[in-house]
Each structure stands twice: as structure tokens, then as C-alpha cells.
Design a protein around this motif. Structure first.
Motif, mmCIF file in Angstrom:
data_model
loop_
_atom_site.group_PDB
_atom_site.id
_atom_site.type_symbol
_atom_site.label_atom_id
_atom_site.label_comp_id
_atom_site.label_asym_id
_atom_site.label_seq_id
_atom_site.Cartn_x
_atom_site.Cartn_y
_atom_site.Cartn_z
ATOM 1 N N PRO A 95 16.261 -11.571 50.215
ATOM 2 C CA PRO A 95 14.991 -10.863 51.641
ATOM 3 C C PRO A 95 13.630 -11.313 51.540
ATOM 4 O O PRO A 95 13.415 -10.966 50.501
ATOM 5 N N LYS A 96 13.583 -11.092 52.960
ATOM 6 C CA LYS A 96 11.481 -11.793 52.285
ATOM 7 C C LYS A 96 10.915 -10.280 52.517
ATOM 8 O O LYS A 96 10.842 -9.361 53.540
ATOM 9 N N GLN A 97 9.853 -9.929 51.649
ATOM 10 C CA GLN A 97 9.292 -9.076 51.605
ATOM 11 C C GLN A 97 8.678 -9.109 53.231
ATOM 12 O O GLN A 97 8.061 -10.439 52.917
ATOM 13 N N SER A 146 17.569 -0.797 50.144
ATOM 14 C CA SER A 146 19.162 -1.241 51.351
ATOM 15 C C SER A 146 19.090 -2.540 52.148
ATOM 16 O O SER A 146 20.225 -3.153 51.990
ATOM 17 N N LEU A 147 18.065 -3.140 52.207
ATOM 18 C CA LEU A 147 17.837 -4.432 52.496
ATOM 19 C C LEU A 147 18.165 -5.150 51.758
ATOM 20 O O LEU A 147 18.874 -6.361 52.287
ATOM 21 N N LEU A 148 18.080 -5.383 50.122
ATOM 22 C CA LEU A 148 18.748 -6.626 49.392
ATOM 23 C C LEU A 148 20.152 -6.320 49.624
ATOM 24 O O LEU A 148 21.122 -7.018 49.383
ATOM 25 N N GLY A 184 10.090 -10.869 46.418
ATOM 26 C CA GLY A 184 10.911 -9.927 45.928
ATOM 27 C C GLY A 184 12.642 -9.873 45.378
ATOM 28 O O GLY A 184 13.617 -9.535 44.889
ATOM 29 N N LEU A 185 12.360 -10.978 44.325
ATOM 30 C CA LEU A 185 13.593 -10.720 42.948
ATOM 31 C C LEU A 185 12.752 -10.192 42.268
ATOM 32 O O LEU A 185 12.041 -9.451 42.386
ATOM 33 N N ARG A 186 14.095 -10.042 41.829
ATOM 34 C CA ARG A 186 14.399 -8.403 40.626
ATOM 35 C C ARG A 186 13.939 -8.735 38.596
ATOM 36 O O ARG A 186 15.109 -9.504 39.125
ATOM 37 N N ALA A 187 13.216 -8.757 38.539
ATOM 38 C CA ALA A 187 13.398 -8.768 36.890
ATOM 39 C C ALA A 187 12.182 -7.882 36.103
ATOM 40 O O ALA A 187 11.203 -6.883 36.866
ATOM 41 N N LYS A 188 12.322 -7.787 34.876
ATOM 42 C CA LYS A 188 11.652 -7.261 33.871
ATOM 43 C C LYS A 188 10.202 -7.571 33.721
ATOM 44 O O LYS A 188 9.203 -7.937 33.271
#
Ligand SMILES: [Zn+2]
Ligand SMILES: [Zn+2]
Length: 677
Positions: A95-97, A146-148, A184-188
Motif C-alpha cells: 500500500p502506498k504511503q 489497518s491499511l496494510l 511502506g515496506l516494514r523492516a529493521k
């Protein structure tokens, strides 16, 4: 593993705030390994390099996440150490930021003026942001999550340990879908990998800061007030400030970088040979007429003080002079009617006024919105912006489907919303488009050029000179024999290593043995031109010389390009790749070639260097010979001098004498120099 341009930069966030909170693994999101995002053109290369370079003891599991039958299960993805994917897939799945403008309005309201204060200590700001700001971020995060969960696909449903963006300049435009998806990618851990982090403007850097979550610069307003505006106002003060920021987060390696006193990489030498070609009498006459006409015109502008106002006109005159050095036929142009068939149906549905408007856009003097040169095979987008056919095709085959015009047009476009003049005219008149022969293009400009250049398949002096170089590579063993067969003092090409004889005479000498020797395998070469029509003309020469080749230009589909590159790399009998300069900066590895021929000159030497680096890069074991073909006593001499000046320019964000900047805008002084007698 990869080497781009003359240098490479890794920008990393070190550890982002997500690592200190357990939110990454929250809500049953599986913990995954490393995600590498790269352009489609280098996806296979990444997989091969991982296979070849990582020892089997490491037992690294790799998934190429690509194609329509890729897994839909996030738990499956999380099993692998490394997942390779492309920018287009990230763009589809994540999903786009929100766009920066909206985002910053929101943040601005919450953070107040603190975030904009220029002398606010950075460290303090990073460690303890104002509480209202913190709340704002938290609130925003909830919305994103919630979007994700509802709309996202596997890539967005795992918590990555590390995300690496290869050729990170792919996200340099922070307004694009692809940039906003990558954020929007989730990463450490987050890395950006690029050989050309800045291509057009300081603005390019913003998207990296945003992806890296490098605060406070990940907010656009702060980026502007702390980095962009200071540089615009006073570069001498602004650049050192940017350098200081980059030094904390960027690892920069150039080919000259030393590690423990030794060069970080050992590349074989690159030798640049200037091949000075001489026009035939007919070509010289044609060129001289063109040159004296354009000089007179330039003088008129200069006397009237209207050089700046006539910038596009002047560039067009320069374009014709540059093209005349390659082949007189390029100046008059020939039929390109077969372009953009896919848009004819769309054109039929457009109102008549719209078609007339688009035709008027094409007829106006507009520069290509991508390369800033007068467009080759001009096409117009549905929003009225003009581009080279090749430039916009390449753009559309990439990961971005927004109009790239400089005024932030951003209209969504596709192959069916780009029109050639022929498509529009035929729609208006109801007449079908006539096909033109791709092999031997007919000249439209016979009446302009006269009978001398009627035969479009007649190679120019430059084409003949380039073919001579290629022939000498294909048959190294009878090189000596050939040169001894040439009479002295009839030279068209002056150079240390080519036989001192004219192409015509040499053809006669070697003509009979051509069929026998055409199967002899020699060294491979890449031939560059910036004009697809020059490549068309060169193909004719290659065919008649029985040289096997492949072609790569921006108008080709990704699959067709991959095939061409693979053939060139793996088939011994394919000895030449002819390639558009504009398709060269894609991270392509073609170390199978150790010769590079540049048929024409580009304003900015960086683009040429990138082209040469397709062959001169890690993995190359032989000396790379670069042949630059220019015609004596023409505008090409002066472009060479101008390039030298640009190379020496010391002004960059990196504090080195290389800007990584592709800008092609010429100053009034540049233009005066180019037209001087
Ligand atoms: Zn262009
Ligand atoms: Zn547009």
C-alpha cells in the motif's frame, strides 16, 4: 557484488526505530529475512551472483519472487534468507504511503514550527521529539497498519529484517507510486544502493531519507528547510552541510578507493582511443552548408540579444549538426510511421479538438521532457507533453506509469495514451497509416539532400569507420595481411591501431574472403549511439558485413531486452551489441565485451561513462578499449572540449570532482562556444 558508474554508495539507516519496539512482529506478522528490490533488468543477475559468489557452506536460501505464479503465502516468503523482487511488484503489493504534500501538511500542523527551525540541534531533535509530534506519528502508524492488513499482499504482510533497494535511484522521484510503496515496506534495517544517487537535483535525495526513515529529514518540509533551500541560497555553505549529513549514513566507494592501502577493486585498465573520421566530399559539402546556415542564425540571435529566448531553436540547430556527423540522412529524418499502433484506437475516441491540440503540441518547439534534447521521433502524451519515442517507451517499460514532464504533470499514462504525429493525422483524415520498411528506411528528405544521399542504405564515413574497427576484432589473425594490402596515403581513418587505408579499398581487398572468415570468433564489442535511427542505419552495415549482432534500445520490451543481452553474453557467434546510450544506465553487466565504440557524443560525460561501464566493471579481466569516433573539424571537436570542462567542474554533494548529475542544460557561453567559427 556490483559496480556502478565510477562509484557506488550505500545509504543505510543503521537501525531504525522499529528495531527498538516489538511492533515489527506484532499481530502475527511473520519475521522474514532480507528483501532485495531491483529493476527487472537485473533480477536474474542478482540470482546468479548470489549463486556464484556466496559459498555453499553458508547454505543461503534464495527466492526469486517474480511472475504471476509467485506464492501468495507470507509464511512461505518468511522461510527464505533472501527474497529477490522488482520495483514493479513492490509497487503492486505494498500500500502506498501518502504523497509528501498531504503528509507534511499533517505533520506540520502537529509539530508546529519546531521542525522548521534551521538551528534546532539535530541530535536533540532525533532523541526527544516534541510530544505532540510523537502522538502524531503514532496516530499515523495506526492508520497505516489497518491499511496494510486489509489491502496488502505477501511482501507487505511480513516483517523484514532488512530491505535493500538496488539501483535506488528508481525511487528518486518521491511523487511516484513506486517510491511511496517502497517507503511502506516494514523492516529493521534499510539500505539504498546506488551508483548515481543524485541524477537531476538535490530533491532526488529526499525519497531515500524517507525510505530510510532518517529523521528529521524524512519529513519533506524539514528536508527542504535544512538541506534543499540552504543549497539553493548559498551552495558554498549548503553543500558542506549536506556532506556532513551524508557522511553519517553513507558508505561511498569509488574505483579509486583504497582499503588498507590497497585498491578496493582491481580493474584492468581502460584505454580511450580517439578515432578521427574524415568526411567524404559530399558529406563535407552537406555539413558545411548546414553549419554556415546555423552560424548565421545564431549570430542573428546573439546580435539581437535573444539567445536565451531561442534556446530550443538553437538546440535544434545543434542537433542537426551533431546528426550530420553521424549520417546526413539523420538530419532530414525518415518515416517512423509504424510507431504507437497501440494508441490508434484511443486516438479514434478522442474529440477532434483534442487531436488538433495534441498535433499542435507536437508541432511546437518543445524539448523532450526526459532527456532535454530536441526529441527524436517526437510523440505526445494524452496530457500534451512531448518526448522522444525512445525516452517515453523506456519510461513506460520501467516501474513508473506517471507522465514524467518537468512540471509535475503526474497524469497516469500507458502505451495507449502516447501518440505519434502519424497516428493523430491518420485519425483525423481517416486514412490508414502506411508501413515503412525497417531494414532500409526511405528518405523523406530527398528534395532537401539531393540525389547524393538518396540511397538510405549507403553507410556514412563514420559508419564505415566503425565497421572497420569491428571487422578487425572479428578476424584478428588476418589483420596484418589486410593492412599490408592497402596502398599508402589514402586514409579515411587516422589511428594507431587500425590499418591505414580507406574503408572502401579495404572492402575490396577483403571482399572475397568475407564468407570464409565470418565464422571466426573474435572479441566482442558494444556500439553506442544516442539515436535509434543511427542504430537502424548501422544495422544495415552490420548485415552487409555478415557481422552477427543484437540490439538494445529503450523502445524494446523488457523480455526482448533480456533476450538480446542473454544472446550477446552466451552465443559466441554474436559479437556485437548495438545499444542506445539512453538504455545503458540500467545496471547491466556486459563484461563479455572488451571493446566499446561511441558513435556520437552526449552533452554530459557521466552518461557516456555509465555506458562504458557496462563493460568496464567488476568481473572484467581484460583491458577495455573505448573508441570514440568523431568527425574532424566539426561541432564534435567543440563538444569534446565542453565535456572536458564539465569533467573538471568541482561542485558536488560528495566533495569530489564528479557530480553524478545528468543535467544537459547549456549556458549561453556554452552555446557561443559551440557556434564559434
Ligand atoms: Zn528524449
Ligand atoms: Zn504530462
Amino acid at each position: 557484488m556490483k559496480q556502478e558508474s565510477d562509484s557506488n554508495a550505500v545509504m543505510s539507516n543503521g537501525t531504525s526505530k522499529e528495531s527498538s519496539s516489538p511492533s515489527g512482529q506484532a499481530k502475527g506478522r511473520p519475521a522474514a529475512g532480507t528483501l532485495i528490490v531491483c529493476p527487472t533488468s537485473v533480477l536474474r543477475q542478482w540470482a546468479e551472483e548470489l549463486h556464484n559468489k556466496v559459498t555453499s557452506k553458508a547454505n543461503l536460501s534464495v527466492l526469486v519472487y517474480h511472475g504471476s505464479n509467485r506464492t501468495k503465502d507470507p509464511h512461505e516468503i518468511a522461510k527464505y534468507d533472501v527474497v529477490l523482487t522488482t520495483y514493479s511488484i513492490v509497487s503492486m503489493e505494498v500500500p502506498k504511503q501518502p504523497c509528501v504534500d498531504r503528509d507534511d501538511d499533517e505533520k506540520g500542523k502537529l509539530a508546529g514550527d519546531d521542525a522548521l527551525s534551521m538551528d534546532f540541534p539535530l541530535s536533540k531533535k532525533r532523541k526527544c521529539p516534541p510530544s505532540s509530534n510523537k502522538k502524531g506519528l503514532k496516530h499515523k502508524k495506526k492508520v497505516d497498519e489497518s491499511l496494510l492488513d486489509s489491502a496488502s499482499r505477501p511482501l507487505a504482510k511480513v516483517a523484514w529484517f532488512r530491505v535493500v533497494l538496488d539501483e535506488a535511484q528508481s525511487i528518486k522521484n518521491h511523487r511516484t507510486q513506486v517510491a511511496r510503496a517502497c517507503w511502506g515496506l516494514r523492516a529493521k534495517r534499510r539500505w539504498c544502493l546506488s551508483g548515481t544517487p543524485i541524477q537531476n537535483a538535490i530533491d532526488d535525495l529526499y525519497s531515500y531519507f524517507r525510505f530510510l526513515k532518517y529523521e528529521p529529514f524524512s519529513a519533506y518540509k524539514t528536508f527542504c528547510s535544512l538541506i534543499k533551500f540552504p543549497i539553493t541560497k548559498n551552495p558554498a555553505k549548503g553543500y558542506p552541510k549536506l556532506q556532513a549529513i551524508l557522511q553519517t549514513m553513507m558508505l561511498r566507494r569509488t574505483k579509486g578507493t583504497l582499503l588498507d592501502g590497497k585498491p578496493i577493486i582491481n580493474l584492468p585498465p581502460k584505454v580511450i582511443e580517439m578515432k578521427r573520421v574524415e568526411f567524404t566530399k559530399e558529406e563535407r559539402d552537406f555539413y558545411s552548408r548546414l553549419e554556415s546556415d546555423s552560424r548565421a542564425q545564431f549570430k542573428e540571435y546573439a546580435n539581437a540579444g535573444t539567445v536565451k529566448q531561442n534556446y530550443v531553436n538553437i538546440l535544434l540547430m545543434l542537433l542537426r549538426l551533431r546528426q550530420a556527423c553521424d549520417h546526413p540522412l539523420l538530419v532530414s529524418g525518415f518515416d517512423t510511421n509504424s510507431l504507437w499502433k497501440s494508441s490508434i484506437e484511443t486516438a479514434k475516441k478522442l474529440p477532434k479538438e483534442k487531436i488538433t491540440f495534441l498535433l499542435s503540441c507536437l508541432a511546437s518547439l518543445a524539448l523532450c521532457g526526459i532527456c532535454n534534447d530536441p526529441p527524436e521521433d517526437a510523440v505526445v502524451t494524452v496530457c500534451g507533453h512531448v518526448f522522444c519515442n525512445q525516452c517515453i517507451s523506456q519510461h513506460l517499460s520501467g516501474d513508473d506509469n506517471q507522465c514524467p514532464a518537468a512540471n509535475n504533470c503526474k497524469v497516469r499514462i500507458s502505451a495507449s495514451s502516447v501518440f505519434s504525429s502519424a497516428a493523430l493525422t491518420s485519425t483525423l483524415s481517416g486514412q490508414p497509416i502506411q508501413e515503412s520498411s525497417p531494414d532500409c528506411p526511405d528518405s523523406q528528405g530527398d528534395e532537401v539532400l539531393g540525389p547524393r544521399f538518396e540511397d538510405g542504405c549507403q553507410g556514412s564515413s563514420k559508419i564505415k569507420a566503425a565497421l572497420e574497427v569491428l571487422k578487425s576484432l572479428a578476424k584478428p589473425q588476418d589483420h596484418r595481411l589486410k593492412s599490408s594490402g592497402c596502398p599508402e596515403g589514402s586514409s579515411d581513418v587516422h589511428s594507431g591501431d587500425t590499418p591505414n587505408c580507406s574503408p572502401d579499398e579495404k572492402n575490396m581487398v577483403t571482399g572475397e574472403s568475407l564468407n570464409d572468415s565470418s565464422k571466426v570468433l573474435g572479441e566482442k564489442a558494444i556500439v553506442f549511439s544516442q539515436w535509434t535511427r543511427m542504430l537502424d542505419l548501422f544495422e544495415v552495415g552490420l548485415k552487409s558485413s555478415s557481422i552477427q549482432y543484437r540490439r538494445l534500445d529503450g523502445t524494446m520490451s523488457v523480455a526482448a531486452r533480456d533476450k538480446a543481452v542473454k544472446d550477446f553474453k552466451t552465443l559466441p557467434e554474436v559479437s556485437v551489441m548495438i545499444m542506445s546510450l539512453k538504455a545503458a544506465s540500467l545496471g547491466l553487466n556486459m563484461v563479455e565485451a572488451c571493446h566499446v565504440l561511441l558513435l556520437d557524443l552526449w552533452w554530459n560525460p557521466t552518461t557516456e561513462d555509465q555506458a562504458v561501464d557496462r563493460a568496464h566493471r567488476i568481473g572484467q579481466t581484460r583491458q577495455v578499449t573505448v573508441s570514440r569516433l568523431t568527425v574532424k573539424d566539426t561541432v564534435e571537436d567543440r563538444i569534446l572540449a565542453l565535456q572536458q570542462k564539465k569533467r573538471e567542474m568541482v561542485a558536488s554533494a560528495f566533495g569530489e570532482d564528479e557530480t553524478g548529475d545528468r543535467q544537459t542544460r547549456l549556458t549561453v557561453e556554452d552555446l557561443e562556444y559551440l557556434f564559434m567559427a
